[in-house]
Each structure stands twice: as C-alpha cells, then as structure tokens.
Design a protein around this motif. Structure first.
Motif, PDB file in Angstrom:
ATOM      1  N   PRO A 115      40.830  25.494  -4.833  1.00  0.00           N
ATOM      2  CA  PRO A 115      40.784  24.045  -4.600  1.00  0.00           C
ATOM      3  C   PRO A 115      42.184  23.437  -4.601  1.00  0.00           C
ATOM      4  O   PRO A 115      43.025  23.799  -5.424  1.00  0.00           O
ATOM      5  CB  PRO A 115      39.950  23.519  -5.779  1.00  0.00           C
ATOM      6  CG  PRO A 115      39.166  24.695  -6.249  1.00  0.00           C
ATOM      7  CD  PRO A 115      40.007  25.890  -6.005  1.00  0.00           C
ATOM      8  N   HIS A 116      42.397  22.514  -3.679  1.00  0.00           N
ATOM      9  CA  HIS A 116      43.708  21.865  -3.601  1.00  0.00           C
ATOM     10  C   HIS A 116      43.999  21.035  -4.841  1.00  0.00           C
ATOM     11  O   HIS A 116      45.156  20.751  -5.146  1.00  0.00           O
ATOM     12  CB  HIS A 116      43.776  20.990  -2.352  1.00  0.00           C
ATOM     13  CG  HIS A 116      43.709  21.774  -1.081  1.00  0.00           C
ATOM     14  ND1 HIS A 116      43.396  21.209   0.129  1.00  0.00           N
ATOM     15  CD2 HIS A 116      43.906  23.097  -0.836  1.00  0.00           C
ATOM     16  CE1 HIS A 116      43.402  22.122   1.076  1.00  0.00           C
ATOM     17  NE2 HIS A 116      43.708  23.286   0.512  1.00  0.00           N
ATOM     18  N   ALA A 117      42.937  20.651  -5.561  1.00  0.00           N
ATOM     19  CA  ALA A 117      43.146  19.896  -6.797  1.00  0.00           C
ATOM     20  C   ALA A 117      43.910  20.724  -7.820  1.00  0.00           C
ATOM     21  O   ALA A 117      44.674  20.173  -8.625  1.00  0.00           O
ATOM     22  CB  ALA A 117      41.807  19.456  -7.381  1.00  0.00           C
ATOM     23  N   ILE A 173      40.672  12.513 -12.516  1.00  0.00           N
ATOM     24  CA  ILE A 173      40.656  11.901 -11.187  1.00  0.00           C
ATOM     25  C   ILE A 173      41.899  12.239 -10.365  1.00  0.00           C
ATOM     26  O   ILE A 173      41.802  12.556  -9.170  1.00  0.00           O
ATOM     27  CB  ILE A 173      40.502  10.364 -11.321  1.00  0.00           C
ATOM     28  CG1 ILE A 173      39.151  10.025 -11.961  1.00  0.00           C
ATOM     29  CG2 ILE A 173      40.625   9.683  -9.967  1.00  0.00           C
ATOM     30  CD1 ILE A 173      38.968   8.563 -12.252  1.00  0.00           C
ATOM     31  N   PRO A 186      44.146  14.756  -9.926  1.00  0.00           N
ATOM     32  CA  PRO A 186      44.315  15.963  -9.094  1.00  0.00           C
ATOM     33  C   PRO A 186      43.485  15.940  -7.825  1.00  0.00           C
ATOM     34  O   PRO A 186      43.941  16.404  -6.767  1.00  0.00           O
ATOM     35  CB  PRO A 186      43.878  17.093 -10.034  1.00  0.00           C
ATOM     36  CG  PRO A 186      44.089  16.559 -11.411  1.00  0.00           C
ATOM     37  CD  PRO A 186      43.764  15.111 -11.316  1.00  0.00           C
ATOM     38  N   TRP A 187      42.274  15.399  -7.884  1.00  0.00           N
ATOM     39  CA  TRP A 187      41.429  15.348  -6.696  1.00  0.00           C
ATOM     40  C   TRP A 187      41.944  14.336  -5.681  1.00  0.00           C
ATOM     41  O   TRP A 187      41.923  14.599  -4.468  1.00  0.00           O
ATOM     42  CB  TRP A 187      39.993  15.012  -7.096  1.00  0.00           C
ATOM     43  CG  TRP A 187      39.396  16.033  -7.993  1.00  0.00           C
ATOM     44  CD1 TRP A 187      39.269  15.989  -9.348  1.00  0.00           C
ATOM     45  CD2 TRP A 187      38.868  17.308  -7.602  1.00  0.00           C
ATOM     46  NE1 TRP A 187      38.700  17.137  -9.824  1.00  0.00           N
ATOM     47  CE2 TRP A 187      38.438  17.964  -8.783  1.00  0.00           C
ATOM     48  CE3 TRP A 187      38.716  17.955  -6.375  1.00  0.00           C
ATOM     49  CZ2 TRP A 187      37.865  19.231  -8.755  1.00  0.00           C
ATOM     50  CZ3 TRP A 187      38.146  19.219  -6.352  1.00  0.00           C
ATOM     51  CH2 TRP A 187      37.727  19.843  -7.521  1.00  0.00           C
ATOM     52  N   VAL A 188      42.427  13.195  -6.161  1.00  0.00           N
ATOM     53  CA  VAL A 188      43.004  12.208  -5.242  1.00  0.00           C
ATOM     54  C   VAL A 188      44.288  12.760  -4.618  1.00  0.00           C
ATOM     55  O   VAL A 188      44.539  12.559  -3.421  1.00  0.00           O
ATOM     56  CB  VAL A 188      43.275  10.882  -5.987  1.00  0.00           C
ATOM     57  CG1 VAL A 188      43.901   9.864  -5.053  1.00  0.00           C
ATOM     58  CG2 VAL A 188      41.988  10.326  -6.579  1.00  0.00           C
ATOM     59  N   SER A 189      45.088  13.463  -5.409  1.00  0.00           N
ATOM     60  CA  SER A 189      46.303  14.091  -4.868  1.00  0.00           C
ATOM     61  C   SER A 189      45.954  15.115  -3.798  1.00  0.00           C
ATOM     62  O   SER A 189      46.653  15.218  -2.773  1.00  0.00           O
ATOM     63  CB  SER A 189      47.097  14.775  -5.994  1.00  0.00           C
ATOM     64  OG  SER A 189      47.523  13.846  -6.952  1.00  0.00           O
ATOM     65  N   ALA A 190      44.873  15.873  -4.026  1.00  0.00           N
ATOM     66  CA  ALA A 190      44.451  16.867  -3.032  1.00  0.00           C
ATOM     67  C   ALA A 190      44.071  16.214  -1.714  1.00  0.00           C
ATOM     68  O   ALA A 190      44.454  16.684  -0.635  1.00  0.00           O
ATOM     69  CB  ALA A 190      43.279  17.680  -3.584  1.00  0.00           C
ATOM     70  N   LEU A 191      43.320  15.116  -1.775  1.00  0.00           N
ATOM     71  CA  LEU A 191      42.953  14.401  -0.559  1.00  0.00           C
ATOM     72  C   LEU A 191      44.179  13.846   0.148  1.00  0.00           C
ATOM     73  O   LEU A 191      44.297  13.907   1.373  1.00  0.00           O
ATOM     74  CB  LEU A 191      41.985  13.266  -0.899  1.00  0.00           C
ATOM     75  CG  LEU A 191      40.598  13.676  -1.402  1.00  0.00           C
ATOM     76  CD1 LEU A 191      39.811  12.449  -1.849  1.00  0.00           C
ATOM     77  CD2 LEU A 191      39.842  14.445  -0.325  1.00  0.00           C
ATOM     78  N   ARG A 194      46.072  16.625   1.974  1.00  0.00           N
ATOM     79  CA  ARG A 194      45.435  16.998   3.246  1.00  0.00           C
ATOM     80  C   ARG A 194      45.819  16.020   4.339  1.00  0.00           C
ATOM     81  O   ARG A 194      46.146  16.410   5.465  1.00  0.00           O
ATOM     82  CB  ARG A 194      43.919  17.051   3.085  1.00  0.00           C
ATOM     83  CG  ARG A 194      43.419  18.205   2.252  1.00  0.00           C
ATOM     84  CD  ARG A 194      41.929  18.431   2.482  1.00  0.00           C
ATOM     85  NE  ARG A 194      41.333  19.141   1.361  1.00  0.00           N
ATOM     86  CZ  ARG A 194      40.627  18.588   0.399  1.00  0.00           C
ATOM     87  NH1 ARG A 194      40.417  17.292   0.411  1.00  0.00           N
ATOM     88  NH2 ARG A 194      40.125  19.305  -0.590  1.00  0.00           N
TER      89      ARG A 194
END
Length: 222
Positions: A90-92, A208, A210-215, A218
């Motif tokens: 996962p990118h997170a 929250i 890491p997931w926002v950073s992953a988006l 992208r």
C-alpha cells in the motif's frame, strides 16, 4: 509490509546521513529563531517565561516546514519515487515511512535541543520536562501532516510556499495544545488535558495522514 516500511525509513536516514547539510539547516534555523527572542525582548524573567513555550513551539513548527520540501522531491527527481510506488505494498506505507524518517531526522534533534533553549527563557525544570514531552507527542504530528502537503505540491513550481499555505492551518491545534501544556504546568492548572488532546490529535493524524498522502502521491506522480 513491515520490512518494506523499515526499508523506507532506513533508506531515508542513510541518505540524510550522507547529506548532513540538508537537515542541519532546519536545526540551525530552530536554534537561531529561539535564541533571537531573548535578545530582542530583553532580560525580564517573567516576560521571557510567559512567551517561552510559544516561541519554542513556533520555531519547531517553522523548522519542520523548512525541511518538508525535501521529503519527496529528491526521489521524484531521480525516478525512485515511481519505483517505490510500483511495489505491491500500500502506498500509505510509503507515506508513513517517509513521515517517520522525517521525524527521526528532524524531530528528534529538536527534542534534544529544546531543553537547552528553554533555559534561555527561565523555564523551571518541570516546565522543561513538559515542553520536551509535548514536543515528543507533537512533532510526529507535524511530520505526518507535512507529508500531505509535500505530496500535494510535488513537482509544482513554488511548492514551498504552497506547502506553507496548505499545512500551516492544520498545525494550529498542535501549537495550541503543545504550548498550552507547558503554560498549564507553570501556572499550576495542570497539563494533562492539553497533552491528552495532543495525543488524540497524534492518533488521528497517524490513522488518516498516510492514506491522504498516498492519494496525493498518486495524483502528483500521474
């Protein structure tokens, strides 16, 4: 996944060790900003004691902002970031690893320097201890939220100014709770409430950011 996370952290720390000037700039900036206030305001102990926690926290916040521009930029420039994003993880995890490495490289030195600088403001020993504790809880928040801004502005011209505009408002709660904890310790009202709120903010950021950073990564890479 754990090995990938550790590999990302280890790689960034090794690269930072080879380029000491990059991260030392933020530390020198932190020391200079905090040290200039006693010189400009004067030697009045009560005045210095009242502004000390806020000054140290603001300087730590600005020093973190100064170092965010290099969080993804070098990897994006040489193509490493695209390769890391092609891994089956996962990118997170990539965003989390980058934020942890950033905190180790930039946040831990701030924790070590802060008590020495706090002496300039005539802070008592218990207030210095709370200052270090609040920074230990709060500086990971700065790195986690900062990774969002660094990912959103990746590759943009004038990205440093954009990071400041995007992320600085999100830093305000950490600044208020962190400085408030030290002031509460000095005034006798207690610092537990501020530290609890700061801890809750850290937990929310950890879940929250890491997931926002992953988006954001992208979007920026594509």
């Amino acid at each position: 996944m754990l090995r990938f996370l550790i590999a990302v952290i280890r790689r960034d720390i090794l690269l930072a060790a080879r380029r000491r000037g990059d991260w030392l700039t933020a530390q020198f900036f932190f020391v200079m900003v905090v040290s200039l206030f006693p010189l400009g305001i004067g030697p009045e102990p009560s005045m210095l004691r009242s502004i000390g926690p806020g000054v140290v926290w603001v300087a730590a916040l600005l020093a973190t902002l100064l170092s965010l521009g290099r969080l993804y930029a070098e990897d994006h420039r040489d193509g490493t970031l695209e390769q890391l994003m092609l891994t089956p993880y996962p990118h997170a995890l990539l965003g989390l690893g980058k934020a942890i490495a950033h905190w180790i490289i930039n946040g831990i030195p701030l924790l070590l320097i802060a008590p020495v600088l706090g002496i300039q403001f005539n802070l008592p020993a218990d207030a210095l201890a709370i200052l270090v504790l609040s920074l230990a809880i709060g500086t990971p928040i700065l790195s986690l939220l900062g990774s969002i801004g660094a990912a959103l502005t990746l590759g943009l011209r004038g990205g440093g100014a954009l990071v400041t505009l995007l992320i600085l408002p999100l830093y305000v709660p950490a600044l208020i709770f962190g400085a408030g904890a030290v002031e509460g310790a000095m005034s006798g009202t207690g610092s537990e409430a501020h530290l609890s709120l700061l801890g809750a903010f850290l937990l929310m950021s950890l879940l929250i950011a890491p997931w926002v950073s992953a988006l954001a990564l992208r979007v920026s890479v594509e």
